[in-house]
Structure formats: C-alpha cells, structure tokens
Design an enzyme around this catalytic site. Sequence first.
Site, PDB file in Angstrom:
ATOM      1  N   SER A   4      41.592  41.584  41.486  1.00 31.22           N
ATOM      2  CA  SER A   4      41.640  42.502  42.622  1.00 31.22           C
ATOM      3  C   SER A   4      42.472  43.760  42.301  1.00 31.22           C
ATOM      4  O   SER A   4      42.112  44.494  41.405  1.00 31.22           O
ATOM      5  CB  SER A   4      42.177  41.739  43.839  1.00 31.22           C
ATOM      6  N   HIS A  45      36.429  36.235  47.165  1.00 28.83           N
ATOM      7  CA  HIS A  45      37.524  37.008  46.557  1.00 28.83           C
ATOM      8  C   HIS A  45      38.675  36.144  46.014  1.00 28.83           C
ATOM      9  O   HIS A  45      39.165  36.380  44.915  1.00 28.83           O
ATOM     10  CB  HIS A  45      38.072  37.985  47.600  1.00 28.83           C
TER      11      HIS A  45
END
Length: 393
Positions: free
Chosen positions: A163, A368
């Site tokens: 990320s 994610h």
Amino acid sequence: MTVYVIYLVIAVNSVATNALFIPRSLPEDALLNFTGLSEKYGHKAEEHSVVTEDGYVLTLFHISGKRKPPVLLLHGIHDTADTYILRGKSSLAITLANTGYDVWAGNTRGNKYSRRHIKLNPDTDPTFWDYSFHEHGVYDLAAITDYVLNATGEQSLQSIGHSEGTTNHFVLGSQRPEYNDKFRLFIALAPVAFLSNLILPVSAATELGPLINQVLLALKIEELINEKGIEKNLLDLICNKEDIGYELCFKGLILQGAGYDPKRIEPEFFPTVLGHYPAAGSRKSLLHYAQVALSKRFALFDYGPEENIKRYGFKVPPDYNLRQATMKTALIVGRNDNLSRVRDVEYLRFLLPNIVEYHLMRQKRWNHLDFVWGNDMPETLFPHIVSLLEKYS
Ligand SMILES: *[C@@H]1O[C@H](CO)[C@@H](O)[C@H](O)[C@H]1NC(C)=O
Ligand SMILES: *[C@@H]1O[C@H](CO)[C@@H](O)[C@H](O)[C@H]1NC(C)=O
Ligand SMILES: *[C@@H]1O[C@H](CO)[C@@H](O)[C@H](O)[C@H]1NC(C)=O
C-alpha cells in the site's frame, strides 16, 4: 483513507461512548512489539536507528540471515513494521527468515517506532508532522536503503512494499532516479499511486478529506491516532468489546475503508491486529492522498497556487514522473481490493517503464489487507513472492 472513516465515526460516537466498554484481555501477540514477536517465533531481531537527511530518527528491524541480497519490507499508511510479523509463523517476515533471507523491516517517520527527530519534538513541534508519503519516499526510504546497503556491503537489495509502502517506492524512483539501481527487484503488494476509481465508502471519505482537514487544522491536530491518544483509546475501548467489537470495528469501521475478506481475517485474529493498528501518522499524509484521489493525478503536494509557484514554479503541483522510476517492479493486485483498484493499477502499469510482472491474485475475493494479514498467505501469496525473489536474486 481508512482513518477518515474512523474519524467520522469517532466524531459521531464519541459522545455516546463511555466507560461501560470493558476491554477483554488481549492475546500476547497484541502486546509484543516486532522484536518480541520475532523472538517468540524463533528469530532474534536487532533494532537499528537510521537518521534521515532532514533529521528524523527511524527504527529499522533486522533478522539476520545468510541469503543475499537482503530483503527490505515497508509497511502501509498508519501501520508499522509489525504488520509483516503479526501472523507469527504464517507471517512474511518469519517465513522469509525461516528460508534464510536477510530481512530488514523499516518504519517511516511518525509511526510509534519512528517518532523521533534530532531537533524537533513530536509532542510540541507541529513541523515534525509536516510530511506525507512524499517525504517517506524521498527521505525515509532513501535513508533506509542506504543504511541496509552499507551495513551489508551489498550494491543493491530486494524490496517488498504494501500500500503506502509502494507509493514510497514510486516517489523515490521518480524523484531521485539515481536510487533505482539500488533495487534489484521491487515487489508491490496492493500498489497505490492513482486513486481515480475509488468507490463508496472510500470515495465519500476522500471527498470529505479537505473538510476534515480544515477541522483538524482548526483543532491544531497534526498527529492522528497517537498510540497513547484519545482516538486510539476510544478505538480500543469500542473495538475490544466482546460482542460488538468485531462487527462494529472490523467489519463496519477499520476495514470498510481498506477492505478485507472475512474468510481470510477471522474474528479471533482481530484483537491481535488492534494491538498494532492503526498506528500514528500525519494529517498531511491523508490530505495528500485525498488530493491524489480528487485531482485524479499522482502529483506532488498541492499547497495552493501562490505557494505552489514558489515551490514548483507552477500554479498546480507537477506529476510524479513515473517514467523515471526504472527499478524492476512486480505488481501484485487483488481483484476485490477497493483501495488499490485494478483499473488504477493498470494505468500505473502502463506508465512504469520496467514492469517484470503483473500478477492478479487468483482468489476472487482477495483484498487490500489480505496481503499482510490473510490467514492463507503461506499457500496463496508467499510461494509467489519467494519465487520472484529467487528469480531476481
Ligand atoms: C520491544 O519490547 C522490548 C521488551 O518490552 C523492549 O525492551 C524494546 O525496547 C522494545 N523495542 C522497541 C523498538 O520498541
Ligand atoms: C557504514 O557501515 C560501517 C560499518 O559497517 C559504519 O562504521 C559506518 O558508520 C556506516 N556508514 C553509514 C553512513 O551508515
Ligand atoms: C468492493 O467493491 C465491490 C463493488 O465493485 C463490492 O461488490 C465489494 O463488496 C467491495 N468489497 C469490499 C470488501 O468492500
């Protein structure tokens, strides 16, 4: 982004919250830090301090191993190096260490391990918090990379980011191109550069970003989710409540934004996560991401026309020149990742000049946070990472 959502909900809930929430007892792994977890799962970890060009003191963890080149792990926003070791035996740091890799896990400025500066006091100097993913890339990642190369006597290293940890690499590669050669391979898990295709609820939180920013400015809040601060305490209180904690926080709050797959991150694991996440970060970090999303451009921080002309020579901030980020890069993407959206990563893939692999996780619901906390990583993700590391070693 997640933190915007958290802020909204906290704002709404704080009035209603009171001492009736009694936290259940936390599992040991929620309380151990990186070094403690590493030792518990079979490896002694050293703690190193890295000083950046602009004076921040960062903690860098090292699990010594014989394999070359060294492997650096870099965490995401409001996270720490802990993210790579939370799963214990099934975590990436321990898996790599068990395979003999020389593992280094970085912490960018502002998180609980890197809340130090040679001159500035994070508690009293607002300028300590004057940073975003830009400074994480240009200063923190640069300093960490140089430190690891110097300490190991290697010319280059391999690196894995998650990320925001990937954004930091894209920033460094485009702003300081001389650094690209120092990365033998960069593996980007849930890559984030463009945020042009966000959907609800993250998109709504992002649109509120500038407004929330004004509120935080007015309240003189520069540091978000301080370890010992009121927001973190509130979160812990609410989220550790036996019956509703998982539903409210994990499903409804923390992970609405960042996304997760409930099969991969089970309720029993939640208290461990909460012991480590979210960690502190700056107001400016979130604002910079909100700007990226709203402008649909991966660009430097927007200070407003007047200041932009002073700093950049243009009224609008320039784009990061991704064509200059020439390091060998592997992009690994989840189909159900609503933060690092497939369409945004495809555009990134189009701009980056040296993609060695583009891998869409086969699992349809891969999301994610499954890249760092998923319970099936040892079967689904790590073999792939290890084969990439081998191939480019
Ligand atoms: C980790 O925890 C141990 C034991 O409590 C402590 O001695 C050490 O200083 C901690 N390390 C960091 C970087 O916080
Ligand atoms: C490089 O490493 C050596 C020892 O390995 C150390 O003495 C020196 O201070 C290091 N330099 C930097 C800039 O970290
Ligand atoms: C992600 O977005 C899709 C719609 O595009 C939705 O069906 C899915 O439930 C979302 N996933 C998560 C974890 O929020």
